[in-house]
Design a protein around this motif. Structure first.
Motif, short mmCIF file in Angstrom:
data_model
loop_
_atom_site.label_atom_id
_atom_site.label_comp_id
_atom_site.label_asym_id
_atom_site.label_seq_id
_atom_site.Cartn_x
_atom_site.Cartn_y
_atom_site.Cartn_z
N ALA A 1 1.88 7.44 1.12
CA ALA A 1 2.64 7.86 -0.07
C ALA A 1 2.00 7.31 -1.34
CB ALA A 1 4.08 7.38 0.05
N ALA A 2 1.32 6.17 -1.22
CA ALA A 2 0.67 5.57 -2.39
C ALA A 2 -0.72 6.15 -2.64
CB ALA A 2 0.56 4.06 -2.20
N GLY A 3 -1.15 7.07 -1.77
CA GLY A 3 -2.43 7.72 -1.96
C GLY A 3 -3.61 6.96 -1.37
N LEU B 1 1.77 -3.90 -0.19
CA LEU B 1 2.76 -3.06 0.49
C LEU B 1 4.14 -3.21 -0.15
CD1 LEU B 1 1.79 -3.55 4.24
CD2 LEU B 1 1.81 -1.38 2.99
N THR B 2 4.52 -4.46 -0.44
CA THR B 2 5.83 -4.69 -1.05
C THR B 2 5.89 -4.10 -2.44
OG1 THR B 2 5.96 -6.76 0.20
CG2 THR B 2 7.57 -6.46 -1.53
N SER B 3 4.77 -4.18 -3.17
CA SER B 3 4.71 -3.57 -4.51
C SER B 3 4.91 -2.05 -4.42
CB SER B 3 3.36 -3.88 -5.17
OG SER B 3 3.15 -5.27 -5.27
N GLU B 4 4.27 -1.44 -3.42
CA GLU B 4 4.41 0.01 -3.26
C GLU B 4 5.82 0.40 -2.83
OE1 GLU B 4 2.44 2.06 -4.37
OE2 GLU B 4 0.41 1.23 -4.31
N VAL B 5 6.45 -0.46 -2.02
CA VAL B 5 7.85 -0.21 -1.64
C VAL B 5 8.74 -0.24 -2.88
CG1 VAL B 5 9.83 -1.18 -0.40
CG2 VAL B 5 7.61 -1.04 0.72
#
Length: 324
Positions: free
Chosen positions: A318-320, A166-170
């Motif tokens: 949003a990350a699919g 999650l943090t990576s996607e943020v």
């Protein structure tokens, strides 16, 4: 001044709860603490540390049971949802509690509707690290390098739906226009090893597990995700002060019981866990855990849980990522 007021704030919230608990419910047998992950992870370590002191306060020991399995701890969490709502079975979970609906199409329970919030068990900041041979020293130089290498970047992650992921996607969303390949590994340890070896350029990891690699020089720390620095990694700037305030996410942990658990039992458990957190503050700090007094009441914690469930779902959409 803020640091001095926080313990007083928590004490002010805990004292009335202790009084209510002492006048009401007490467990009449050992308590079950179900942790929906394998032993040794952050949720397991924090749960066991807090359980020892909380059990003493309640007058009954906690028997910790690891029930790993399923996406984001699905099996152990479901076991608690379907357990007797008598205050004797407690779930200790991480962000995974609110992420599961974004990963599983047919949920056997509702993370909010089927649980009563008991106590927040702290947050662990995440830190962005890069391979030590990358020609970057701070967030500004990293952003320059990323833009020059868009489409060639491997971002190591600890599995879909994890706090690391999650943090990576943020972070990825905070730097639009830069194409990064998110490479999923079977946990934070393998993801970190990929960065160390050079198989991946960068990763996000909890400060507690990343600090030995950072201090050992095997990776380079760039920024802590969020508005403030991490207490145990004070030399590393926060993303906000480094110029990327949108990069904000952390792992968190909390205790829950089945939704129909009587209010006096919830109050007694809440008081015991909050008192344990305050007494254990120095020890938890060594693990990178930051106590969050603003979520000391069950009501505040449940509001936080609902908000984070919506936020996490938006990040994964949003990350699919689609539920399966």
């Amino acid at each position: 001044m803020t640091i001095k007021r926080r313990p007083l704030l928590l004490a002010g919230l805990v004292a009335p709860a202790i009084a209510r608990a002492q006048a009401g419910w007490r467990p009449d047998r050992p308590l079950r603490m179900i942790i929906p992950f394998a032993p040794g992870g952050s949720t397991d370590v924090i749960g066991r540390v807090v359980a020892e002191t909380a059990g003493t306060l309640l007058g009954q020991p906690f028997v910790v049971e690891n029930r790993a399995g399923g996406a984001a701890g699905l099996i152990g969490t479901d076991a608690v949802a379907k357990s007797a709502p008598d205050g004797h079975t407690i779930l200790v979970n991480s962000n995974a509690h609110v992420v599961t609906p974004s990963l599983v199409a047919r949920m056997p329970y509702d993370p909010a509707a089927d649980f009563a919030a008991v106590a927040h068990l702290g947050r662990v900041p995440q830190v962005l690290v890069v391979n030590r041979n990358l020609p970057v020293t701070d967030l500004a130089s990293l952003l320059t390098w990323l833009r020059a290498n868009s489409g060639k970047i491997n971002f190591a992650s600890a599995g879909i739906g994890s706090a690391n992921h999650l943090t990576s996607e943020v972070f990825r969303a905070a730097v639009p226009g830069v194409e990064m390949q998110m490479v999923q590994y079977r946990g934070g340890g393998p993801a970190m090893q990929a960065v160390i070896s050079g198989d991946a350029h960068m990763a996000v990891d909890p400060v507690a597990s990343a600090i030995s690699h950072i201090r050992g020089g095997t990776v380079r720390a760039i920024a802590v995700a969020g508005p403030t620095r991490a207490a145990i990694l004070a030399e590393v700037p926060s993303a906000t002060e480094a110029g990327l305030p949108a990069f904000d996410n952390a792992a968190w942990f909390a205790a829950f019981v089945p939704v129909r658990t009587p209010a006096p039992a919830v109050a007694a458990l809440n008081a015991a866990f909050n008192t344990a957190m305050e007494r254990l503050r120095p020890r938890l700090g060594e693990l990178g855990v930051e106590v969050q007094p603003q979520y000391a009441t069950p009501e505040a914690l449940m509001a936080f849980v609902r908000a984070d469930m919506a936020r996490s779902a938006a990040v994964l959409r949003a990350a699919g990522v689609q539920p399966e």
